[in-house]
Design a protein around this motif. Structure first.
Motif, mmCIF file in Angstrom:
data_model
loop_
_atom_site.group_PDB
_atom_site.id
_atom_site.type_symbol
_atom_site.label_atom_id
_atom_site.label_comp_id
_atom_site.label_asym_id
_atom_site.label_seq_id
_atom_site.Cartn_x
_atom_site.Cartn_y
_atom_site.Cartn_z
ATOM 1 N N GLY A 143 0.797 -1.234 0.000
ATOM 2 C CA GLY A 143 0.000 0.000 0.000
ATOM 3 C C GLY A 143 0.824 1.275 0.000
ATOM 4 O O GLY A 143 0.344 2.339 -0.436
ATOM 5 N N HIS B 124 2.422 -6.383 -10.582
ATOM 6 C CA HIS B 124 1.564 -6.980 -9.563
ATOM 7 C C HIS B 124 1.806 -8.480 -9.514
ATOM 8 O O HIS B 124 2.033 -9.092 -10.558
ATOM 9 N N ALA C 69 2.957 2.046 -1.859
ATOM 10 C CA ALA C 69 3.301 2.439 -3.233
ATOM 11 C C ALA C 69 2.548 3.700 -3.662
ATOM 12 O O ALA C 69 3.053 4.457 -4.500
ATOM 13 N N LYS D 101 12.636 1.145 -9.086
ATOM 14 C CA LYS D 101 11.559 0.422 -9.789
ATOM 15 C C LYS D 101 10.496 1.447 -10.174
ATOM 16 O O LYS D 101 10.359 2.476 -9.510
ATOM 17 N N ASP E 247 -2.216 1.630 -7.379
ATOM 18 C CA ASP E 247 -1.561 2.780 -6.766
ATOM 19 C C ASP E 247 -1.034 3.803 -7.771
ATOM 20 O O ASP E 247 -0.577 4.872 -7.378
ATOM 21 N N GLY F 24 4.065 1.781 -8.666
ATOM 22 C CA GLY F 24 2.706 1.728 -9.218
ATOM 23 C C GLY F 24 2.614 0.832 -10.442
ATOM 24 O O GLY F 24 1.588 0.815 -11.120
ATOM 25 N N PHE F 25 3.689 0.106 -10.718
ATOM 26 C CA PHE F 25 3.690 -0.833 -11.851
ATOM 27 C C PHE F 25 3.972 -2.238 -11.357
ATOM 28 O O PHE F 25 4.780 -2.427 -10.449
ATOM 29 N N LYS G 203 19.037 -3.767 -13.762
ATOM 30 C CA LYS G 203 19.093 -4.625 -12.570
ATOM 31 C C LYS G 203 20.119 -4.141 -11.546
ATOM 32 O O LYS G 203 20.084 -4.549 -10.388
HETATM 33 N N1 CMC Z 1 9.580 -1.825 -12.247
HETATM 34 C C1 CMC Z 1 10.556 -2.523 -12.907
HETATM 35 N N2 CMC Z 1 10.606 -3.864 -12.937
HETATM 36 C C2 CMC Z 1 9.657 -4.526 -12.285
HETATM 37 C C3 CMC Z 1 8.624 -3.895 -11.590
HETATM 38 C C4 CMC Z 1 8.604 -2.473 -11.573
HETATM 39 N N3 CMC Z 1 7.654 -1.821 -10.927
HETATM 40 N N4 CMC Z 1 7.815 -4.810 -11.023
HETATM 41 C C5 CMC Z 1 8.320 -6.004 -11.344
HETATM 42 N N5 CMC Z 1 9.439 -5.844 -12.117
HETATM 43 C C6 CMC Z 1 10.244 -6.913 -12.714
HETATM 44 C C7 CMC Z 1 11.095 -7.619 -11.674
HETATM 45 O O1 CMC Z 1 12.352 -6.981 -11.537
HETATM 46 C C8 CMC Z 1 11.184 -8.992 -12.246
HETATM 47 O O2 CMC Z 1 12.115 -8.981 -13.296
HETATM 48 P P1 CMC Z 1 13.008 -10.294 -13.636
HETATM 49 O O3 CMC Z 1 12.028 -11.353 -14.038
HETATM 50 O O4 CMC Z 1 13.928 -9.864 -14.733
HETATM 51 O O5 CMC Z 1 13.741 -10.632 -12.375
HETATM 52 C C9 CMC Z 1 9.815 -9.210 -12.887
HETATM 53 O O6 CMC Z 1 9.346 -7.901 -13.215
HETATM 54 C C10 CMC Z 1 8.799 -9.912 -11.970
HETATM 55 O O7 CMC Z 1 8.675 -9.120 -10.813
HETATM 56 P P2 CMC Z 1 8.722 -9.677 -9.320
HETATM 57 O O8 CMC Z 1 9.357 -8.637 -8.442
HETATM 58 O O9 CMC Z 1 9.309 -11.050 -9.316
HETATM 59 O O10 CMC Z 1 7.166 -9.772 -9.035
HETATM 60 P P3 CMC Z 1 6.467 -9.921 -7.634
HETATM 61 O O11 CMC Z 1 5.173 -10.539 -7.887
HETATM 62 O O12 CMC Z 1 7.382 -10.579 -6.654
HETATM 63 O O13 CMC Z 1 6.310 -8.389 -7.133
HETATM 64 C C11 CMC Z 1 5.446 -6.198 -6.898
HETATM 65 C C12 CMC Z 1 5.167 -7.638 -7.354
HETATM 66 C C13 CMC Z 1 4.140 -5.436 -6.896
HETATM 67 C C14 CMC Z 1 6.022 -6.199 -5.478
HETATM 68 C C15 CMC Z 1 6.455 -5.541 -7.893
HETATM 69 O O14 CMC Z 1 5.885 -5.517 -9.184
HETATM 70 C C16 CMC Z 1 6.857 -4.140 -7.458
HETATM 71 O O15 CMC Z 1 7.768 -3.981 -6.640
HETATM 72 N N6 CMC Z 1 6.160 -3.075 -7.992
HETATM 73 C C17 CMC Z 1 6.426 -1.719 -7.589
HETATM 74 C C18 CMC Z 1 5.738 -1.444 -6.254
HETATM 75 C C19 CMC Z 1 4.242 -1.321 -6.382
HETATM 76 O O16 CMC Z 1 3.730 -0.630 -7.250
HETATM 77 N N7 CMC Z 1 3.511 -1.975 -5.471
HETATM 78 C C20 CMC Z 1 2.047 -1.899 -5.397
HETATM 79 C C21 CMC Z 1 1.392 -3.222 -5.689
HETATM 80 S S1 CMC Z 1 -0.388 -3.066 -5.999
HETATM 81 C C22 CMC Z 1 -1.048 -2.530 -4.523
HETATM 82 C C23 CMC Z 1 -1.272 -3.645 -3.604
HETATM 83 O O17 CMC Z 1 -2.328 -4.257 -3.685
HETATM 84 O O18 CMC Z 1 -0.388 -3.916 -2.791
#
Ligand code: CMC
Length: 430
Positions: free
Chosen positions: A266, A307, A268, A301, A364, A304-305, A296
């Motif tokens: 949240g 999920h 974010a 990051k 977000d 807001g992008f 990397k």
């Molecule tokens: N910007 C750049 N790269 C990204 C991003 C981003 N926002 N989100 C994911 N990636 C990449 C990540 O580096 C990974 O790359 P690779 O496969 O090369 O290692 C790939 O996409 C998969 O991402 P992940 O981190 O393994 O995915 P996850 O499911 O563990 O994480 C997340 C999900 C929401 C934590 C992540 O996308 C993130 O940190 N986003 C930015 C923070 C954000 O906006 N959070 C709000 C989430 S929605 C509100 C809620 O309900 O919480």
């Protein structure tokens, strides 16, 4: 019942039951897997683990669908107010006129917080983050308002427990803002609806009486509905886990608030606006920002992008994006951050890195722009998310506690520490 064979090196290890849920979702029931085979399953981040049965929210991340108790989020946002949706999440059905009125009365009757609790706020430093105050105040409600025993009249008592928390957390959220802004508290006023009351407590001043702004009230109702539940996310899982130890509702919700605070969850919404403001101020090119997000070696990051579950456009982000245009137009204003956000989205959605990884704007990405237009300060955005998520947390807490299948949450681990060691006398240690 359908079963699946688990094989190791071509040899059958065991059979596990296959469960199909109400929407056709398939899962392997591994409840007895370790008992029967000695193996555990490994799933860091629980990305592939169903931790419970739940009838509250349905989400299809591939199709971008979100439903509370069977109702699509788009319909709820258009046709209901937040209190009705809170009722729906907790009770499982939408209230009648009579039930809605009773709920509103209870919310009004239970909106004040104990005078001793008001003193707690004074001792926080002025630069405290509102989420730390919110979490502490919610758990502090417990000694002042112990949960009412449901034994006598479960329906009536539960409504009291629930409306008390819904109403008081709204008061705490507004008081938190006023404390940090150095302003006197404004008490809730029963002439106002739930959202009006919050805005009144936030924005009333001794010299200027609060005049409800229908655009703000409508937007706030919609935003709170958008956040009201999202099945087994990080904070809801925290609430269920704490609740599974039979800790009280306030303790579980306070844990949910703490989990929500992080920028990957949240938090974010605050991080998005700070990111956009920083881009605007620095004049850094958006292409460069996107390049940094892909690098990397750079911890940056695109906030807001992305999920864990949505592999297409988050339906909540779609609604929020549309709301940005509507709210700004209704208010007769504009925001350079909206233009920036739209340009950033456009660049990211055409970039192979984001396309290959199915990274889309999440809820977000656009909500902060609406909170901004309503005059809510940036460090309060995650508090707003928490206020919206509260009925979802309560519904999950109650569901866990009433489900005979549920047990205390206690995952296993893969141990990576040293093997058994002998303690050397202190003079022999190096
Ligand atoms: N910007 C750049 N790269 C990204 C991003 C981003 N926002 N989100 C994911 N990636 C990449 C990540 O580096 C990974 O790359 P690779 O496969 O090369 O290692 C790939 O996409 C998969 O991402 P992940 O981190 O393994 O995915 P996850 O499911 O563990 O994480 C997340 C999900 C929401 C934590 C992540 O996308 C993130 O940190 N986003 C930015 C923070 C954000 O906006 N959070 C709000 C989430 S929605 C509100 C809620 O309900 O919480």
């Amino acid at each position: 019942m359908c079963k699946a064979d688990i094989m190791i090196d071509g040899k059958k290890l065991c059979e596990v039951p296959v469960i199909v849920d109400n929407m056709g979702g398939k899962s392997l029931d591994i409840t007895n897997f370790r008992k029967e085979t000695g193996y555990i399953t490994y799933d860091p981040g629980f990305g592939n683990t169903g931790s419970c049965r739940s009838s509250i929210t349905y989400l299809d991340g591939e199709k971008g669908l979100l439903q509370y108790r069977g109702y699509p989020i788009e319909d709820l946002v258009e046709n209901c107010d937040f209190v009705e949706v809170a009722y729906l999440l907790v009770h499982g059905y939408l209230p009648t006129v009579k039930e809605r009125k009773k709920y509103a009365d209870l919310l009004n009757e239970n909106s004040l917080i104990h005078p001793q609790m008001r003193n707690f706020f004074r001792n926080y430093p002025d630069n405290a983050h509102p989420m730390s105050i919110l979490a502490a105040m919610v758990v502090s409600l417990q000694p002042f308002y112990p949960e009412i025993d449901l034994a006598e009249d479960p329906e009536k008592q539960m409504d009291l427990n629930v409306t008390r928390l819904l109403s008081k957390m709204r008061t705490i959220a507004a008081f938190t803002y006023r404390k940090i802004a150095g302003m006197e508290f404004v008490n809730p006023n029963s002439k106002y609806s739930y959202c009006e009351n919050f805005l009144n407590m936030m924005f009333s001043s001794p010299v200027k009486e609060y005049v409800p702004n229908p655009i703000h009230i409508k937007a706030l109702n919609k935003l709170l509905i958008l956040h009201a539940d999202h099945e087994q996310n990080c904070s809801t899982t925290a609430v269920r886990l704490i609740g599974s130890s039979e800790a009280n509702l306030y303790a579980a919700v306070s844990a949910g608030i703490c989990a929500l605070w992080g920028p990957k969850h949240g938090g974010a919404n605050q991080a998005v606006i700070e990111m956009l403001e920083q881009i605007l101020e620095s004049g850094e090119s958006l292409t460069k920002i996107v390049e940094r997000a892909k690098d990397k070696d750079d911890p940056f990051k695109l906030m807001g992008f992305g999920h864990r579950v949505y592999k297409t456009y988050d339906p909540r982000a779609k609604i929020a994006r549309k709301m940005c245009d509507e709210v700004l137009a209704d208010l007769g204003t504009s925001d350079p951050l909206l233009e920036l956000a739209e340009q950033l989205e456009d660049i990211a959605l055409h970039d192979p890195y984001f396309v290959e990884r199915n990274l889309y704007p999440n809820v977000d990405f656009y909500t902060g722009i609406i909170f901004r237009a309503m005059g809510i300060p940036t460090n309060m955005y995650t508090v707003m998310f928490a206020l919206g998520r509260l009925p979802g947390w309560i519904a999950h807490y109650l569901e866990w506690n009433h489900d005979p299948y549920e047990k205390i949450g206690r995952p296993r681990q893969l141990y990576t520490g040293p093997q058994t060691k002998k303690i050397l006398p202190i003079e022999e240690r190096t």
